[in-house]
Design a protein around this motif. Sequence first.
Motif, PDB file in Angstrom:
ATOM      1  N   VAL A  49       0.851  -1.174   0.000  1.00 46.25           N
ATOM      2  CA  VAL A  49       0.000   0.000   0.000  1.00 46.25           C
ATOM      3  C   VAL A  49       0.892   1.231   0.000  1.00 46.25           C
ATOM      4  CG1 VAL A  49      -0.152   0.084   2.531  1.00 46.25           C
ATOM      5  CG2 VAL A  49      -1.937   1.165   1.137  1.00 46.25           C
ATOM      6  N   THR A  50       0.454   2.273  -0.723  1.00 43.67           N
ATOM      7  CA  THR A  50       1.174   3.539  -0.743  1.00 43.67           C
ATOM      8  C   THR A  50       0.278   4.616  -0.134  1.00 43.67           C
ATOM      9  OG1 THR A  50       2.496   2.971  -2.674  1.00 43.67           O
ATOM     10  CG2 THR A  50       2.229   5.308  -2.189  1.00 43.67           C
ATOM     11  N   LEU A  51       0.816   5.315   0.849  1.00 44.97           N
ATOM     12  CA  LEU A  51       0.102   6.377   1.532  1.00 44.97           C
ATOM     13  C   LEU A  51       0.822   7.697   1.288  1.00 44.97           C
ATOM     14  CD1 LEU A  51      -0.540   4.651   5.005  1.00 44.97           C
ATOM     15  CD2 LEU A  51      -2.018   4.651   2.980  1.00 44.97           C
ATOM     16  N   ASP A  52       0.069   8.725   0.904  1.00 44.29           N
ATOM     17  CA  ASP A  52       0.599  10.078   0.758  1.00 44.29           C
ATOM     18  C   ASP A  52       0.081  10.909   1.917  1.00 44.29           C
ATOM     19  OD1 ASP A  52       1.954   9.948  -1.895  1.00 44.29           O
ATOM     20  OD2 ASP A  52      -0.049   9.333  -2.527  1.00 44.29           O
ATOM     21  N   MET A  53       0.968  11.657   2.545  1.00 46.76           N
ATOM     22  CA  MET A  53       0.566  12.408   3.740  1.00 46.76           C
ATOM     23  C   MET A  53       1.403  13.661   3.879  1.00 46.76           C
ATOM     24  SD  MET A  53       2.207   9.809   6.584  1.00 46.76           S
ATOM     25  CE  MET A  53       1.585   8.376   5.687  1.00 46.76           C
ATOM     26  N   SER A  54       0.896  14.593   4.660  1.00 47.36           N
ATOM     27  CA  SER A  54       1.641  15.795   5.017  1.00 47.36           C
ATOM     28  C   SER A  54       1.789  15.836   6.524  1.00 47.36           C
ATOM     29  CB  SER A  54       0.911  17.044   4.526  1.00 47.36           C
ATOM     30  OG  SER A  54      -0.365  17.135   5.128  1.00 47.36           O
ATOM     31  N   PHE A  55       2.810  16.561   6.982  1.00 53.48           N
ATOM     32  CA  PHE A  55       3.006  16.672   8.426  1.00 53.48           C
ATOM     33  C   PHE A  55       3.726  17.973   8.734  1.00 53.48           C
ATOM     34  CE2 PHE A  55       6.688  14.476   6.692  1.00 53.48           C
ATOM     35  CZ  PHE A  55       7.774  15.040   7.345  1.00 53.48           C
ATOM     36  N   HIS A  56       3.546  18.419   9.952  1.00 49.24           N
ATOM     37  CA  HIS A  56       4.183  19.648  10.451  1.00 49.24           C
ATOM     38  C   HIS A  56       4.823  19.303  11.789  1.00 49.24           C
ATOM     39  CE1 HIS A  56       4.764  23.884  11.543  1.00 49.24           C
ATOM     40  NE2 HIS A  56       4.227  23.584  12.720  1.00 49.24           N
ATOM     41  N   SER A  57       6.153  19.456  11.859  1.00 49.58           N
ATOM     42  CA  SER A  57       6.891  19.113  13.078  1.00 49.58           C
ATOM     43  C   SER A  57       7.451  20.364  13.730  1.00 49.58           C
ATOM     44  CB  SER A  57       8.043  18.152  12.754  1.00 49.58           C
ATOM     45  OG  SER A  57       7.543  16.925  12.284  1.00 49.58           O
ATOM     46  N   GLN A  58       7.072  20.561  14.984  1.00 48.74           N
ATOM     47  CA  GLN A  58       7.651  21.624  15.796  1.00 48.74           C
ATOM     48  C   GLN A  58       8.736  20.980  16.663  1.00 48.74           C
ATOM     49  OE1 GLN A  58       7.114  25.255  16.417  1.00 48.74           O
ATOM     50  NE2 GLN A  58       9.077  24.665  17.340  1.00 48.74           N
ATOM     51  N   LEU A  59       9.986  21.345  16.412  1.00 51.73           N
ATOM     52  CA  LEU A  59      11.071  20.770  17.203  1.00 51.73           C
ATOM     53  C   LEU A  59      11.071  21.382  18.594  1.00 51.73           C
ATOM     54  CD1 LEU A  59      13.941  20.824  14.568  1.00 51.73           C
ATOM     55  CD2 LEU A  59      12.464  18.905  15.167  1.00 51.73           C
ATOM     56  N   PRO A  60      11.323  20.570  19.619  1.00 50.24           N
ATOM     57  CA  PRO A  60      11.483  21.139  20.962  1.00 50.24           C
ATOM     58  C   PRO A  60      12.891  21.696  21.126  1.00 50.24           C
ATOM     59  CG  PRO A  60      11.840  18.788  21.050  1.00 50.24           C
ATOM     60  CD  PRO A  60      11.500  19.112  19.612  1.00 50.24           C
ATOM     61  N   ARG A  61      13.064  22.574  22.099  1.00 52.21           N
ATOM     62  CA  ARG A  61      14.444  22.819  22.516  1.00 52.21           C
ATOM     63  C   ARG A  61      14.949  21.490  23.063  1.00 52.21           C
ATOM     64  NH1 ARG A  61      18.314  23.883  26.107  1.00 52.21           N
ATOM     65  NH2 ARG A  61      19.687  25.660  25.714  1.00 52.21           N
ATOM     66  N   VAL A  62      16.145  21.116  22.711  1.00 49.74           N
ATOM     67  CA  VAL A  62      16.581  19.741  22.953  1.00 49.74           C
ATOM     68  C   VAL A  62      16.230  19.289  24.365  1.00 49.74           C
ATOM     69  CG1 VAL A  62      18.538  18.193  23.129  1.00 49.74           C
ATOM     70  CG2 VAL A  62      18.436  19.808  21.265  1.00 49.74           C
ATOM     71  N   ILE A  63      15.339  18.307  24.432  1.00 50.13           N
ATOM     72  CA  ILE A  63      14.988  17.673  25.699  1.00 50.13           C
ATOM     73  C   ILE A  63      15.717  16.343  25.801  1.00 50.13           C
ATOM     74  CG2 ILE A  63      13.113  16.678  27.073  1.00 50.13           C
ATOM     75  CD1 ILE A  63      11.223  18.674  25.664  1.00 50.13           C
ATOM     76  N   LEU A  64      15.606  15.552  24.745  1.00 51.61           N
ATOM     77  CA  LEU A  64      16.260  14.250  24.707  1.00 51.61           C
ATOM     78  C   LEU A  64      16.352  13.806  23.254  1.00 51.61           C
ATOM     79  CD1 LEU A  64      17.359  11.915  26.498  1.00 51.61           C
ATOM     80  CD2 LEU A  64      15.104  10.886  26.334  1.00 51.61           C
ATOM     81  N   ARG A  65      17.581  13.701  22.742  1.00 51.21           N
ATOM     82  CA  ARG A  65      17.875  13.108  21.437  1.00 51.21           C
ATOM     83  C   ARG A  65      17.540  13.978  20.239  1.00 51.21           C
ATOM     84  NH1 ARG A  65      14.784   8.812  23.956  1.00 51.21           N
ATOM     85  NH2 ARG A  65      16.175   7.285  24.917  1.00 51.21           N
TER      86      ARG A  65
END
Length: 718
Positions: A181-197
Amino acid sequence: MPPGQLPAAASTTAAPVSVAPPAEIPFASAHAAFVRTPSAPQAWGGPRSGNEATLSDRVVSYRIQARLDPDKHTVDGRQQLTWRNRSDRPVSAVFLHLYLNAFEGEGSTFFTERRLLAAHGGSRGIAPVKKGEWGYIDLGHVEQDGATLAWRYVHPDGGPETDHTVVRVDLAQPVPAGGSVTLDMSFHSQLPRVILRTGYVGKFHLVGQWFPKIGVLELAGERGATEPRWNVHEFHFNSEFYADFGEYDVRLSAPKDYVVAAVGEQQGAPVQEGQDLTWHFIQGDVHDFAWMAAPGYRTLDGEYTGPGSPKVKVRVVYPPEYEASAKPVLKASLDSLAYFSQTLGPYPYKTLTAVVPPFNAAEAGGMEYPTFFTADSFREIKPKTLDEYLLDFVTIHEFGHGYFYGLLASNEFEEPMLDEGLNEYWDDRMLRERGQKVYLTRPLWQFFGVEPPLDAFELERMVARLRHPSDPLGENAWDRLSSADYGTVYSRTATAMHDLEERLGKGVTEKAFRQYYANWHFRHPGTGDLQATLADVSGKPEVVAQVFDRYVYGTERIDDSVGDIVSEEVLPLAGTRIKDGRREEVTTDANDEAIRKQRDAWDKAHPHAGPGTGPFPWKTIVTVRRDASPVPQTLKVTFADGSSESVRWNDDRRWARFVFVKPVKGASAELDPERKIYLDSDKLNDSRTVDANHAASKRWGADIAALLQGLYSLLGTL
């Protein structure tokens, strides 16, 4: 559509749908941990011979286009995910990890466990989160062949409703057995100030676990599964990751003055698009993708060539303030490539990238991804210091994950011992081969000779909490008493494997681990697979089973001690005796006089005899005690003339007594004289002397006096 461009998704703000049919395939247990049962021979497609079209049995592919906004610390992306159904039944829903939502607020499983586990022991990742420093990922529009799909948050481990790290996506059309199966998607990532990794500090961005990532569908015979199951745990505080092998084709856009480094091979020079550059990376046969972006970074390059490996381009990416760290990180990376390739198996990728984090970004250091890791950072590296050791160790450790987490791809959620623990053990072996020592004290203390250096295994033993282990080594990452107890997965596993190596032999152990790698690289072994390989190759299944039963599956400990040592002359005794067929009496006075005469005669004949010698033999009696699990021990008894005798204590008795009759007096008794048993929780009670010996206290007294004298002299010059 231009080559490499993904179809546009309609929205990045679609609301989750609340109603969906129940899952046809169950989740792995919320408390799944070590798997005793070996996997089926053909699990994960069977062993890789190297003659296949691809290095791994690729289950998934990702085509991602993403852009970093360095001011807002966000990443907007479109993703085309193609997944293959390996099972024998249709799949009507798939599950995606949204790892960044662990950092969206205190209601996540991650923060819920952080409050509990970190309160009972130190840990990384416990810095307070200030306003504007949270991170999250919003899943937008998801399509299957043009049809919009419904999705909702689920909680496979029974975590709080406020945890949003796993979603279920209901498919418009089920994926047939063996189909894709092929899925097309969009996403929006808000990075944290480095908490872990993962996250940002200033303009530095370490972007990990940043995209929607499909879970693992395990089949019967794989890691103890008896039927298909979704292994898709929530993001727990102490856990890391688990994913299928596949291919990543990723285009990353960042401001043109930014340096970008990532998993995999860079495809030509970056292409300018307005004020941005777009960087293109491709890597097959890996199970994750991470990257960094920051302005002003420099690079230092090297190259590794070795039997069975392609030519490997090695790059260290570093900020100017930590230039001193770049060369040591490069050298340790090259040395690691050679050691792991020779002792486990050839490194199969064409690139290796190490990133030195900037000042104030320590939480971004010491993290691993396939072909890509972050190291430690120091402004100055002096020889024979703790800083020198830490920089080398962290580099070796994070590279080593490329084997135990990367190529062997063990389940870090459920069996962290197979990654963190085994990697720590193999790192320590490399440091031992290098002859590298640990200098815990600062140079001022070393100047006064207060502390000798330790080897890596001695340091592991010191921090392994051997007296009262709280959890089996094979326990999962989250069902632990505390974060500090979870930390013993590293040190206690390294110590247990050290002791197993001493019982099996160094060469046999290395042969067994080479076979483990040969059998299971590009697959996903469980603990039972490791045990079976060690048992088969060594030919000592009972020894391997004993170690695994006690320490991997249980919480037993070792504490053997020398309880007492007494050495006395065997003198003639007063009383009656039969001589020439008649009984006669020897009085105490007569017996004492006879003893005196024998001593005088012996002293005249041996004017230079040492202490503990004489005309009469000596009986030395040693009592040993066992306060925990039995383990084969060697008892060495040393005598006054410097000679020694060793015996084996290899039974289940709680105590034992050994008697030695010698011409000389006993001087001392010591268990484990060759220091092979590091799991013993108290090595200080392993030895005793017949006569009190104040050498240690005198040495420490002299050391402290010298230290104080030196400090007073220093103060006098200020």
